[in-house]
Design a protein around this motif. Structure first.
Motif, PDB file in Angstrom:
ATOM      1  N   GLU A  74      -4.748  44.650  44.783  1.00  0.00           N
ATOM      2  CA  GLU A  74      -5.920  44.891  45.632  1.00  0.00           C
ATOM      3  C   GLU A  74      -5.641  45.974  46.672  1.00  0.00           C
ATOM      4  N   ALA A  75      -4.449  45.909  47.283  1.00  0.00           N
ATOM      5  CA  ALA A  75      -4.087  46.923  48.283  1.00  0.00           C
ATOM      6  C   ALA A  75      -3.986  48.300  47.644  1.00  0.00           C
ATOM      7  N   GLN A  76      -3.458  48.362  46.428  1.00  0.00           N
ATOM      8  CA  GLN A  76      -3.331  49.645  45.741  1.00  0.00           C
ATOM      9  C   GLN A  76      -4.702  50.210  45.372  1.00  0.00           C
ATOM     10  N   ILE A  77      -5.617  49.355  44.964  1.00  0.00           N
ATOM     11  CA  ILE A  77      -6.968  49.811  44.618  1.00  0.00           C
ATOM     12  C   ILE A  77      -7.675  50.344  45.863  1.00  0.00           C
ATOM     13  N   LYS A  78      -7.528  49.649  46.981  1.00  0.00           N
ATOM     14  CA  LYS A  78      -8.148  50.116  48.225  1.00  0.00           C
ATOM     15  C   LYS A  78      -7.564  51.469  48.651  1.00  0.00           C
ATOM     16  N   ALA A  79      -6.249  51.609  48.514  1.00  0.00           N
ATOM     17  CA  ALA A  79      -5.613  52.891  48.840  1.00  0.00           C
ATOM     18  C   ALA A  79      -6.098  53.976  47.890  1.00  0.00           C
ATOM     19  N   GLY A  80      -6.288  53.617  46.623  1.00  0.00           N
ATOM     20  CA  GLY A  80      -6.780  54.580  45.640  1.00  0.00           C
ATOM     21  C   GLY A  80      -8.204  55.026  45.914  1.00  0.00           C
ATOM     22  N   ALA A  81      -9.024  54.110  46.398  1.00  0.00           N
ATOM     23  CA  ALA A  81     -10.401  54.477  46.740  1.00  0.00           C
ATOM     24  C   ALA A  81     -10.417  55.491  47.885  1.00  0.00           C
ATOM     25  N   LYS A  82      -9.549  55.270  48.873  1.00  0.00           N
ATOM     26  CA  LYS A  82      -9.470  56.223  49.988  1.00  0.00           C
ATOM     27  C   LYS A  82      -8.917  57.574  49.524  1.00  0.00           C
ATOM     28  N   ALA A  83      -7.935  57.520  48.616  1.00  0.00           N
ATOM     29  CA  ALA A  83      -7.374  58.762  48.080  1.00  0.00           C
ATOM     30  C   ALA A  83      -8.412  59.512  47.246  1.00  0.00           C
ATOM     31  N   PHE A  84      -9.207  58.764  46.475  1.00  0.00           N
ATOM     32  CA  PHE A  84     -10.281  59.382  45.697  1.00  0.00           C
ATOM     33  C   PHE A  84     -11.287  60.054  46.627  1.00  0.00           C
ATOM     34  N   ALA A  85     -11.645  59.366  47.705  1.00  0.00           N
ATOM     35  CA  ALA A  85     -12.595  59.945  48.666  1.00  0.00           C
ATOM     36  C   ALA A  85     -12.047  61.229  49.266  1.00  0.00           C
TER      37      ALA A  85
ATOM     38  N   MET B 127     -19.290  58.692  41.763  1.00  0.00           N
ATOM     39  CA  MET B 127     -18.954  57.369  41.230  1.00  0.00           C
ATOM     40  C   MET B 127     -20.235  56.531  41.242  1.00  0.00           C
ATOM     41  N   ASN B 128     -21.229  56.992  40.505  1.00  0.00           N
ATOM     42  CA  ASN B 128     -22.565  56.416  40.603  1.00  0.00           C
ATOM     43  C   ASN B 128     -22.642  54.954  40.178  1.00  0.00           C
ATOM     44  N   TYR B 129     -21.817  54.547  39.237  1.00  0.00           N
ATOM     45  CA  TYR B 129     -21.862  53.157  38.779  1.00  0.00           C
ATOM     46  C   TYR B 129     -21.238  52.185  39.789  1.00  0.00           C
ATOM     47  N   MET B 130     -20.646  52.741  40.845  1.00  0.00           N
ATOM     48  CA  MET B 130     -20.036  51.917  41.886  1.00  0.00           C
ATOM     49  C   MET B 130     -20.838  51.980  43.183  1.00  0.00           C
ATOM     50  N   ARG B 131     -22.104  52.340  43.086  1.00  0.00           N
ATOM     51  CA  ARG B 131     -22.904  52.591  44.283  1.00  0.00           C
ATOM     52  C   ARG B 131     -23.157  51.339  45.124  1.00  0.00           C
ATOM     53  N   THR B 132     -22.977  50.129  44.534  1.00  0.00           N
ATOM     54  CA  THR B 132     -23.164  48.906  45.316  1.00  0.00           C
ATOM     55  C   THR B 132     -21.848  48.149  45.524  1.00  0.00           C
ATOM     56  N   ASP B 133     -20.737  48.721  45.095  1.00  0.00           N
ATOM     57  CA  ASP B 133     -19.449  48.054  45.207  1.00  0.00           C
ATOM     58  C   ASP B 133     -18.940  48.141  46.642  1.00  0.00           C
ATOM     59  N   ALA B 134     -18.609  46.995  47.219  1.00  0.00           N
ATOM     60  CA  ALA B 134     -18.216  46.929  48.627  1.00  0.00           C
ATOM     61  C   ALA B 134     -16.937  47.718  48.889  1.00  0.00           C
ATOM     62  N   LEU B 135     -15.957  47.603  48.011  1.00  0.00           N
ATOM     63  CA  LEU B 135     -14.687  48.313  48.200  1.00  0.00           C
ATOM     64  C   LEU B 135     -14.903  49.820  48.174  1.00  0.00           C
ATOM     65  N   THR B 136     -15.747  50.276  47.264  1.00  0.00           N
ATOM     66  CA  THR B 136     -16.045  51.705  47.148  1.00  0.00           C
ATOM     67  C   THR B 136     -16.782  52.219  48.375  1.00  0.00           C
TER      68      THR B 136
END
Length: 222
Positions: free
Chosen positions: A28-39, A48-57
């Motif tokens: 979970e921590a790695q995914i959160k870090a990856g989301a920030k890195a992606f941003a 990332m249109n299919y993730m438009r309602t995902d809280a982590l995204t």
């Protein structure tokens, strides 16, 4: 004839062996870090249109309304694609190797080529972080990336820091391709437990049923 052409195309493009990311146990921590890195490194071009309602995204600042809307004729008719499902249709190892596969090539516009996707129109997004890699040999077929690429100049990150950075992005993209995976793993023990109890009940019912049949059969004989 078509089969021969397909075989020829397959053997004409040399491909290295794709590397696999080493994901962290702290997923979970790695995914959160990856989301920030992606941003930080990817969202300026890719949505990332299919993730438009995902809280982590959304927490990482990746919002559909802020994504770049590219005209269809931009980038020579190949605008940057949405990456919500990229690991599903490209494969995890492909995406991971692609992100680590840029090397210097003076003959290419932009100065960088990609060993996994030669001729890619995507500029190297990690030149400052990773530094510059060079191609050691043209014979790349059936070889690992570290055998054909060498880091010539260091970037702002150490090799391990860059490895963790890219791996976190891939971890986020894997999550984006299938956000329900964690829920399925959480439900799995309960489902398997229910099935095990159900099987035991059915076995017990079967034994009772056949016991009654045998008892009735013996009673008729007597």
């Amino acid at each position: 004839m078509i089969l021969l052409l397909l075989i020829g195309c397959f053997f004409s493009v040399a491909q290295p062996i794709l590397d696999a990311p080493d994901f962290s146990y702290q997923k979970e921590a790695q995914i959160k870090a990856g989301a920030k890195a992606f941003a930080q490194s990817c969202f300026s071009c890719h949505s990332m249109n299919y993730m438009r309602t995902d809280a982590l995204t959304l927490a990482a600042g990746i919002k559909s309304e802020n994504a770049m809307a590219w005209p269809k004729d931009s980038w020579m008719g190949h605008p940057p694609p949405d990456l919500s499902l990229v690991t599903a249709y490209r494969g995890v190892d492909y995406v991971y190797s692609y992100l680590r596969g840029y090397y210097l090539d003076a003959e290419v516009e932009g100065g960088y080529e990609n060993i996994v996707m030669p001729g890619t129109q995507m500029p190297n997004p990690f030149s400052l972080m990773q530094g510059d890699q060079v191609l050691l040999t043209q014979d790349i077929a059936h070889k690992r990336l570290f055998e054909v690429l060498d880091l010539k100049t260091k970037g702002t990150m150490t090799p391990q820091e860059f490895e963790d950075y890219v791996t976190s992005i891939v971890a986020y993209l894997v999550y984006a391709s299938d956000p329900s995976e964690a829920d399925r793993y959480a439900y799995a023990p309960w489902v398997l437990g229910f099935l095990a109890i159900f099987v035991l009940i059915m076995i017990r019912l079967d034994l009772v049923y056949w016991a009654e049949i045998h008892e009735q059969h013996d009673h008729e004989k007597n």
